[in-house]
Design a protein around this motif. Structure first.
Motif, PDB file in Angstrom:
ATOM      1  N   ARG A 144      43.635  46.611   8.342  1.00  0.00           N
ATOM      2  CA  ARG A 144      42.894  46.458   9.591  1.00  0.00           C
ATOM      3  C   ARG A 144      43.343  45.310  10.491  1.00  0.00           C
ATOM      4  NH1 ARG A 144      40.744  51.193  10.834  1.00  0.00           N
ATOM      5  NH2 ARG A 144      39.587  52.093   9.081  1.00  0.00           N
ATOM      6  N   HIS A 145      44.044  44.324   9.964  1.00  0.00           N
ATOM      7  CA  HIS A 145      44.328  43.143  10.765  1.00  0.00           C
ATOM      8  C   HIS A 145      45.793  43.077  11.189  1.00  0.00           C
ATOM      9  CE1 HIS A 145      40.555  41.440   8.696  1.00  0.00           C
ATOM     10  NE2 HIS A 145      40.254  41.826   9.917  1.00  0.00           N
ATOM     11  N   THR A 146      46.049  42.303  12.242  1.00  0.00           N
ATOM     12  CA  THR A 146      47.397  42.203  12.785  1.00  0.00           C
ATOM     13  C   THR A 146      48.302  41.445  11.816  1.00  0.00           C
ATOM     14  OG1 THR A 146      47.034  40.104  13.931  1.00  0.00           O
ATOM     15  CG2 THR A 146      46.425  42.136  15.108  1.00  0.00           C
ATOM     16  N   LEU A 147      49.604  41.628  11.977  1.00  0.00           N
ATOM     17  CA  LEU A 147      50.542  40.964  11.076  1.00  0.00           C
ATOM     18  C   LEU A 147      50.478  39.440  11.184  1.00  0.00           C
ATOM     19  CD1 LEU A 147      52.615  41.196   8.901  1.00  0.00           C
ATOM     20  CD2 LEU A 147      54.359  41.694  10.634  1.00  0.00           C
ATOM     21  N   PRO A 148      50.393  38.841  12.383  1.00  0.00           N
ATOM     22  CA  PRO A 148      50.237  37.383  12.433  1.00  0.00           C
ATOM     23  C   PRO A 148      48.973  36.898  11.718  1.00  0.00           C
ATOM     24  CG  PRO A 148      50.969  38.186  14.559  1.00  0.00           C
ATOM     25  CD  PRO A 148      50.625  39.400  13.736  1.00  0.00           C
ATOM     26  N   GLU A 149      47.868  37.637  11.836  1.00  0.00           N
ATOM     27  CA  GLU A 149      46.640  37.267  11.123  1.00  0.00           C
ATOM     28  C   GLU A 149      46.849  37.350   9.618  1.00  0.00           C
ATOM     29  OE1 GLU A 149      42.960  38.644  14.013  1.00  0.00           O
ATOM     30  OE2 GLU A 149      44.044  40.184  12.889  1.00  0.00           O
ATOM     31  N   ARG A 150      47.483  38.417   9.170  1.00  0.00           N
ATOM     32  CA  ARG A 150      47.735  38.605   7.738  1.00  0.00           C
ATOM     33  C   ARG A 150      48.670  37.532   7.202  1.00  0.00           C
ATOM     34  NH1 ARG A 150      50.123  44.380   7.616  1.00  0.00           N
ATOM     35  NH2 ARG A 150      50.582  43.753   5.460  1.00  0.00           N
ATOM     36  N   LEU A 151      49.701  37.199   7.981  1.00  0.00           N
ATOM     37  CA  LEU A 151      50.638  36.159   7.555  1.00  0.00           C
ATOM     38  C   LEU A 151      49.932  34.810   7.465  1.00  0.00           C
ATOM     39  CD1 LEU A 151      53.471  35.157   6.861  1.00  0.00           C
ATOM     40  CD2 LEU A 151      53.924  34.964   9.325  1.00  0.00           C
ATOM     41  N   ALA A 152      49.086  34.501   8.441  1.00  0.00           N
ATOM     42  CA  ALA A 152      48.334  33.243   8.398  1.00  0.00           C
ATOM     43  C   ALA A 152      47.448  33.196   7.159  1.00  0.00           C
ATOM     44  CB  ALA A 152      47.499  33.091   9.667  1.00  0.00           C
ATOM     45  N   ARG A 153      46.767  34.309   6.865  1.00  0.00           N
ATOM     46  CA  ARG A 153      45.932  34.372   5.656  1.00  0.00           C
ATOM     47  C   ARG A 153      46.767  34.152   4.406  1.00  0.00           C
ATOM     48  NH1 ARG A 153      45.655  38.050   1.846  1.00  0.00           N
ATOM     49  NH2 ARG A 153      46.834  39.575   3.070  1.00  0.00           N
ATOM     50  N   TRP A 154      47.918  34.811   4.340  1.00  0.00           N
ATOM     51  CA  TRP A 154      48.766  34.708   3.153  1.00  0.00           C
ATOM     52  C   TRP A 154      49.253  33.272   2.960  1.00  0.00           C
ATOM     53  CZ3 TRP A 154      53.187  33.265   0.908  1.00  0.00           C
ATOM     54  CH2 TRP A 154      53.529  33.872  -0.297  1.00  0.00           C
ATOM     55  N   GLY A 190      57.594  33.802  14.130  1.00  0.00           N
ATOM     56  CA  GLY A 190      57.863  33.226  15.441  1.00  0.00           C
ATOM     57  C   GLY A 190      56.590  32.971  16.228  1.00  0.00           C
ATOM     58  N   THR A 191      55.624  33.875  16.109  1.00  0.00           N
ATOM     59  CA  THR A 191      54.340  33.703  16.801  1.00  0.00           C
ATOM     60  C   THR A 191      53.618  32.450  16.318  1.00  0.00           C
ATOM     61  OG1 THR A 191      54.094  36.091  17.116  1.00  0.00           O
ATOM     62  CG2 THR A 191      52.095  34.760  17.243  1.00  0.00           C
ATOM     63  N   LEU A 192      53.553  32.269  15.002  1.00  0.00           N
ATOM     64  CA  LEU A 192      52.869  31.099  14.442  1.00  0.00           C
ATOM     65  C   LEU A 192      53.652  29.816  14.717  1.00  0.00           C
ATOM     66  CD1 LEU A 192      51.667  32.514  10.989  1.00  0.00           C
ATOM     67  CD2 LEU A 192      50.458  32.484  13.180  1.00  0.00           C
ATOM     68  N   LYS A 193      54.971  29.935  14.728  1.00  0.00           N
ATOM     69  CA  LYS A 193      55.815  28.771  14.998  1.00  0.00           C
ATOM     70  C   LYS A 193      55.675  28.328  16.450  1.00  0.00           C
ATOM     71  CE  LYS A 193      60.612  27.262  14.311  1.00  0.00           C
ATOM     72  NZ  LYS A 193      61.966  27.705  13.845  1.00  0.00           N
ATOM     73  N   THR A 194      55.684  29.278  17.375  1.00  0.00           N
ATOM     74  CA  THR A 194      55.537  28.962  18.798  1.00  0.00           C
ATOM     75  C   THR A 194      54.185  28.316  19.083  1.00  0.00           C
ATOM     76  OG1 THR A 194      56.992  30.799  19.414  1.00  0.00           O
ATOM     77  CG2 THR A 194      55.522  29.952  21.123  1.00  0.00           C
ATOM     78  N   ALA A 195      53.175  28.716  18.323  1.00  0.00           N
ATOM     79  CA  ALA A 195      51.835  28.139  18.489  1.00  0.00           C
ATOM     80  C   ALA A 195      51.725  26.745  17.881  1.00  0.00           C
ATOM     81  CB  ALA A 195      50.798  29.067  17.864  1.00  0.00           C
ATOM     82  N   GLY A 196      52.792  26.274  17.241  1.00  0.00           N
ATOM     83  CA  GLY A 196      52.784  24.936  16.658  1.00  0.00           C
ATOM     84  C   GLY A 196      52.044  24.836  15.345  1.00  0.00           C
ATOM     85  N   VAL A 205      58.775  27.450   4.529  1.00  0.00           N
ATOM     86  CA  VAL A 205      57.756  27.433   5.571  1.00  0.00           C
ATOM     87  C   VAL A 205      56.875  26.219   5.334  1.00  0.00           C
ATOM     88  CG1 VAL A 205      55.763  28.617   6.558  1.00  0.00           C
ATOM     89  CG2 VAL A 205      57.760  29.943   5.841  1.00  0.00           C
ATOM     90  N   THR A 206      56.679  25.413   6.372  1.00  0.00           N
ATOM     91  CA  THR A 206      55.839  24.223   6.271  1.00  0.00           C
ATOM     92  C   THR A 206      54.649  24.366   7.207  1.00  0.00           C
ATOM     93  OG1 THR A 206      57.770  22.845   5.785  1.00  0.00           O
ATOM     94  CG2 THR A 206      55.755  21.710   6.465  1.00  0.00           C
ATOM     95  N   ILE A 207      53.461  24.219   6.665  1.00  0.00           N
ATOM     96  CA  ILE A 207      52.244  24.274   7.474  1.00  0.00           C
ATOM     97  C   ILE A 207      52.044  22.908   8.119  1.00  0.00           C
ATOM     98  CG2 ILE A 207      49.734  24.573   7.424  1.00  0.00           C
ATOM     99  CD1 ILE A 207      50.152  26.440   5.005  1.00  0.00           C
ATOM    100  N   ILE A 208      51.995  22.866   9.442  1.00  0.00           N
ATOM    101  CA  ILE A 208      51.849  21.585  10.140  1.00  0.00           C
ATOM    102  C   ILE A 208      50.500  21.472  10.860  1.00  0.00           C
ATOM    103  CG2 ILE A 208      54.321  21.185  10.381  1.00  0.00           C
ATOM    104  CD1 ILE A 208      54.212  22.292  13.180  1.00  0.00           C
ATOM    105  N   ASP A 209      49.771  22.563  10.972  1.00  0.00           N
ATOM    106  CA  ASP A 209      48.438  22.540  11.589  1.00  0.00           C
ATOM    107  C   ASP A 209      47.548  23.502  10.814  1.00  0.00           C
ATOM    108  OD1 ASP A 209      46.140  22.613  13.102  1.00  0.00           O
ATOM    109  OD2 ASP A 209      47.129  23.116  14.997  1.00  0.00           O
TER     110      ASP A 209
END
Length: 233
Positions: A144-154, A190-196, A205-209
């Motif tokens: 049900r959820h978008t790929l950027p949402e799923r990637l953020a959850r993962w 790229g979407t999550l990276k562009t959002a900082g 992958v490093t979580i900065i926010d």
């Protein structure tokens, strides 16, 4: 197991001494190298693993040679739930995705100790319930959820289990775990990276926010996290 070895697995830490001490002679500290298989589909499960550091993925191999992840296990849990539930094997594969360490225990000894100790059994069953919620929400999320949402959850779920903001993850690996094409993962990263929210380079992958990444994630992450806290606190 020598008494000087520290225990960081959250299930074991939660046990009182009268329940933990009888388990100690059965523990064997082991390292968990990247991509090590802890249990194979359809084969007898010989050991359970209380993860101390790192992360193990539960993956479902498919007939076309691909696989998709259905669950994650870190120091909040243990690998070998089928043994607790009375099964000898599972169709899932347990594979180390983030290197670490664990306390390994013979499945036969595990069964005996769980039978003797109702407090241990109750704690482990609460963990099974939390893992069940994680697996169930993962299926709903993938549908049900978008790929950027799923990637953020993962990424958030992996971070919680690895206890590190820096995760050794390639785009190829993420595409396999999320069950999507690599090109789709590249766009989502790229979407999550562009959002900082993250950095991505050389298979890491490093979580900065974290707060921003939680906002970018779907509600599935918060639901699963809250269930783990409720059941295992």
């Amino acid at each position: 197991m020598p008494a000087t070895i520290s225990i960081s697995n959250r299930l074991l830490v939660a046990l009182a001494a009268e329940n933990l001490d009888p388990l100690r002679p059965h523990f064997q500290p082991v390292s968990l190298p990247h991509k090590q298989t802890l249990s194979k589909p359809g084969t007898s499960i010989e050991h359970v693993y209380f993860v101390q550091q790192g992360m193990v993925s539960l993956v479902q191999p498919l007939e076309n040679g691909t696989m998709i992840e259905v669950g994650m296990i870190g120091n909040e849990g243990f690998v070998g739930v089928p043994v607790l539930l009375g099964a000898e094997s599972s169709p899932l594969e347990a594979m180390v995705q983030i290197p670490g360490s664990a306390l390994r225990m013979q499945a036969s000894a595990f069964r005996e100790e769980v039978t003797r100790r109702s407090t241990l059994l109750a704690l482990l069953l609460r963990y099974v319930q939390a893992l069940h919620i994680q697996v169930s929400l993962s299926a709903a999320c993938n549908g049900r959820h978008t790929l950027p949402e799923r990637l953020a959850r993962w990424l958030l779920t992996a971070r919680d289990r690895a206890t590190s903001d820096e995760l050794p993850l390639s785009h190829e690996f993420l595409s396999m775990m999320l069950g999507v094409r690599r090109a789709g993962v590249t766009v989502a990263v790229g979407t999550l990276k562009t959002a900082g929210l993250i950095r991505n380079s050389h298979g890491r992958v490093t979580i900065i926010d974290r707060q921003g990444l939680e906002a970018a994630s779907c509600e599935c992450y918060r639901t699963v996290r809250n269930e783990y806290e409720r059941l295992l606190s």
